[in-house]
Design a protein around this motif. Structure first.
Motif, short mmCIF file in Angstrom:
data_model
loop_
_atom_site.label_atom_id
_atom_site.label_comp_id
_atom_site.label_asym_id
_atom_site.label_seq_id
_atom_site.Cartn_x
_atom_site.Cartn_y
_atom_site.Cartn_z
N LYS A 19 0.84 -1.19 0.00
CA LYS A 19 0.00 0.00 0.00
C LYS A 19 0.87 1.24 0.00
O LYS A 19 1.96 1.25 0.56
N SER A 20 0.38 2.28 -0.61
CA SER A 20 1.16 3.51 -0.70
C SER A 20 1.15 4.26 0.62
O SER A 20 0.33 4.00 1.50
N LYS A 21 2.06 5.21 0.76
CA LYS A 21 2.12 6.04 1.95
C LYS A 21 0.82 6.82 2.11
O LYS A 21 0.33 7.01 3.21
N LYS A 22 0.26 7.27 1.01
CA LYS A 22 -0.96 8.07 1.07
C LYS A 22 -2.11 7.25 1.65
O LYS A 22 -2.84 7.74 2.50
N SER A 23 -2.25 6.02 1.23
CA SER A 23 -3.33 5.18 1.74
C SER A 23 -3.17 4.92 3.23
O SER A 23 -4.13 4.95 3.98
N ALA A 24 -1.95 4.66 3.67
CA ALA A 24 -1.70 4.40 5.09
C ALA A 24 -1.99 5.64 5.92
O ALA A 24 -2.58 5.56 7.00
N ILE A 27 4.89 0.24 -4.61
CA ILE A 27 4.21 -0.36 -5.74
C ILE A 27 2.72 -0.26 -5.50
O ILE A 27 2.20 -0.76 -4.50
N GLU A 28 2.03 0.40 -6.40
CA GLU A 28 0.58 0.54 -6.30
C GLU A 28 -0.08 -0.62 -7.03
O GLU A 28 0.43 -1.12 -8.03
N CYS A 29 -1.22 -1.07 -6.53
CA CYS A 29 -1.96 -2.11 -7.22
C CYS A 29 -3.45 -1.89 -6.98
O CYS A 29 -3.85 -1.18 -6.07
N ASP A 30 -4.26 -2.52 -7.80
CA ASP A 30 -5.71 -2.38 -7.69
C ASP A 30 -6.35 -3.48 -6.86
O ASP A 30 -7.55 -3.45 -6.63
N ALA A 31 -5.58 -4.45 -6.41
CA ALA A 31 -6.14 -5.56 -5.64
C ALA A 31 -6.57 -5.07 -4.26
O ALA A 31 -5.90 -4.23 -3.66
N PRO A 32 -7.68 -5.58 -3.74
CA PRO A 32 -8.15 -5.14 -2.41
C PRO A 32 -7.28 -5.64 -1.28
O PRO A 32 -6.57 -6.54 -1.33
#
Length: 80
Positions: free
Chosen positions: A5-10, A75-80
């Motif tokens: 997960k990206s820093k932004k999401s965290a 690494i960004e991904c679209d998986a939940p």
């Protein structure tokens, strides 16, 4: 290989909290149980110094890890 997960999401998750969560800050009077003994000034001073030392160590550790691994991209991904 898994996704990171990206820093932004965290950061957004840390600030937002759980949906529907109701939290509030309480003052020292509300946090103390009725009839509980009060902490003396020596204990409060020790706790303050200990907490400051913990924060200093945590910041040093974060700075070291950021310096060491800061150039590795997320690494960004679209998986939940």
């Amino acid at each position: 290989m898994g996704c990171v997960k990206s820093k932004k999401s965290a950061a957004e998750a840390a600030v937002g909290g759980a949906p529907g969560e109701k939290a509030r800050l309480v003052g020292p009077e509300e946090a103390r149980a009725p009839g509980a003994p009060q902490a003396g000034p020596v204990l409060l001073d020790y706790a303050q110094r200990l907490s400051e030392e913990i924060v200093v160590r945590a910041v040093q550790q974060w700075a070291e890890l950021d310096r060491r691994y800061g150039d590795i991209p997320y690494i960004e991904c679209d998986a939940p």
